[in-house]
Design an enzyme around this catalytic site. Structure first.
Site, mmCIF file in Angstrom:
data_model
loop_
_atom_site.group_PDB
_atom_site.id
_atom_site.type_symbol
_atom_site.label_atom_id
_atom_site.label_comp_id
_atom_site.label_asym_id
_atom_site.label_seq_id
_atom_site.Cartn_x
_atom_site.Cartn_y
_atom_site.Cartn_z
ATOM 1 N N HIS A 30 19.194 42.664 27.233
ATOM 2 C CA HIS A 30 18.334 42.850 28.399
ATOM 3 C C HIS A 30 17.946 44.312 28.523
ATOM 4 C CE1 HIS A 30 17.029 40.976 32.330
ATOM 5 N NE2 HIS A 30 16.754 42.258 32.536
ATOM 6 N N CYS A 31 16.697 44.616 28.186
ATOM 7 C CA CYS A 31 16.192 45.985 28.325
ATOM 8 C C CYS A 31 14.709 45.926 28.663
ATOM 9 C CB CYS A 31 16.427 46.798 27.058
ATOM 10 S SG CYS A 31 15.447 46.267 25.633
ATOM 11 N N ARG A 123 10.042 34.530 31.013
ATOM 12 C CA ARG A 123 10.810 34.921 32.188
ATOM 13 C C ARG A 123 10.147 34.413 33.455
ATOM 14 N NH1 ARG A 123 12.328 40.952 34.605
ATOM 15 N NH2 ARG A 123 14.510 40.465 35.060
ATOM 16 N N HIS A 178 21.730 38.490 35.063
ATOM 17 C CA HIS A 178 22.602 39.319 35.905
ATOM 18 C C HIS A 178 23.681 38.530 36.648
ATOM 19 C CE1 HIS A 178 19.732 42.176 34.688
ATOM 20 N NE2 HIS A 178 18.905 42.127 35.716
ATOM 21 N N ASP A 245 20.507 46.121 30.806
ATOM 22 C CA ASP A 245 19.464 46.224 31.834
ATOM 23 C C ASP A 245 18.864 47.631 31.845
ATOM 24 O OD1 ASP A 245 17.807 45.315 33.907
ATOM 25 O OD2 ASP A 245 19.231 45.904 35.456
ATOM 26 N N ASN A 250 14.353 49.599 39.636
ATOM 27 C CA ASN A 250 14.443 49.028 40.979
ATOM 28 C C ASN A 250 15.869 49.093 41.522
ATOM 29 O OD1 ASN A 250 13.269 47.862 43.260
ATOM 30 N ND2 ASN A 250 13.674 45.775 42.568
#
Length: 289
Positions: A30-31, A123, A178, A245, A250
């Protein structure tokens, strides 16, 4: 050059090694990349405005931590404009896969081009501007079925609970971002978290051991989030993958050094074999490396 007023801090651009060496071929699942803005401006309708974090910055993090492969996840600030993600994927070649965001009327030719570039999923980000909601779930699932893609879900726990039955019925794998976004303070007995455990046990659901700093109320090593991660890994060690991540968009709290996130995975895993399966074997299966 596009000028923006950023509403969050920069990531930690001084990555450190973790306390262990990841196995060769390990995957950060996840990036994101943001910018350069003269090439890849943000969508006007967005929920936040992160500072620039380009591919070279991300590659420096990989080199420092020992991670070697990646999954680029299309961020909501780019809406349906996947160019920044696809550019990174093409430059990384077979070391990167991708999860895209597309409208329901996307053409087969566009999907095939994305597949050829390394895309393996779509997504659904239902809580931020620029994402795709569940109204297009069935239409888009039918579109990606011939490619063997999965869907990835970014949703707050209450939204996930409402959609869980629908997600379970889909004819494709489902990946939950997450750790389900359930706050560590709510604990493993939270209804949404228990539903996630049941889906991991009984269906085609996967979960990302990622976003630790988002659910924790503590600084590293995020001990309050350990029961959540340990419960997920105990329930389905073959359905868990790890993600940094990066660059942590955010988020207004203290920026994590990505070594702390790998160390958290080490703390959460019952043994080295399971930890390395989460870093290597599981993502290779899910993303087709």
């Amino acid at each position: 050059m596009t000028d923006y007023t950023f509403d969050g801090p920069e990531p930690d651009f001084s990555p450190k090694p973790a306390r262990f060496t990841p196995p060769p071929g390990s995957v950060d699942c996840h990036c994101h990349v943001f910018g350069p803005f003269d090439q890849f401006p943000y969508a006007e309708d967005r929920s936040y405005t992160p500072p620039a974090s380009v591919l070279a910055d991300y590659q420096a993090m990989l080199a420092a931590t020992g991670l070697e492969r990646s999954v680029m996840v299309q961020p909501s600030v780019y809406g349906f404009d996947n160019r920044a993600s696809l550019d990174a994927m093409r430059r990384m070649g077979d070391k990167m896969r991708g999860v895209m965001v597309v409208p329901s009327d996307v053409t087969d030719a566009v999907l095939q081009d994305m597949h050829d570039a390394g895309a393996r999923g779509l997504r659904f980000n239902v809580d931020l501007k620029g994402g795709v909601g569940f109204t297009d779930l069935d239409t888009l699932t039918a579109r990606i079925a011939p490619l063997g893609w999965h869907i990835q879900v970014f949703a707050k726990p209450s939204t996930f609970l409402e959609a869980a039955h629908h997600l379970e019925a889909l004819p494709c794998d489902v990946v939950i971002d997450h750790m389900g976004h359930v706050p560590a303070a709510d604990g493993v007995h939270d209804l949404a978290f228990q539903r996630l455990l049941a889906m991991l046990r009984d269906g085609r659901t996967w979960v990302k051991i990622s976003g630790t700093y988002r659910i924790s109320a503590e600084a590293p090593p995020y001990y309050d989030a350990l029961p959540m991660a340990r419960a997920l890994i105990a329930e389905a060690p073959d359905k868990c993958v790890f993600g940094t991540d990066w660059p942590h968009p955010n988020f207004t709290g203290p920026m994590p050094n990505d070594s702390a996130l790998l160390n958290f995975l080490d703390d959460a895993s019952p043994d080295v074999e399971t930890r390395d399966r989460i870093l290597l074997d599981n993502p290779v299966k899910l993303y087709g490396f």
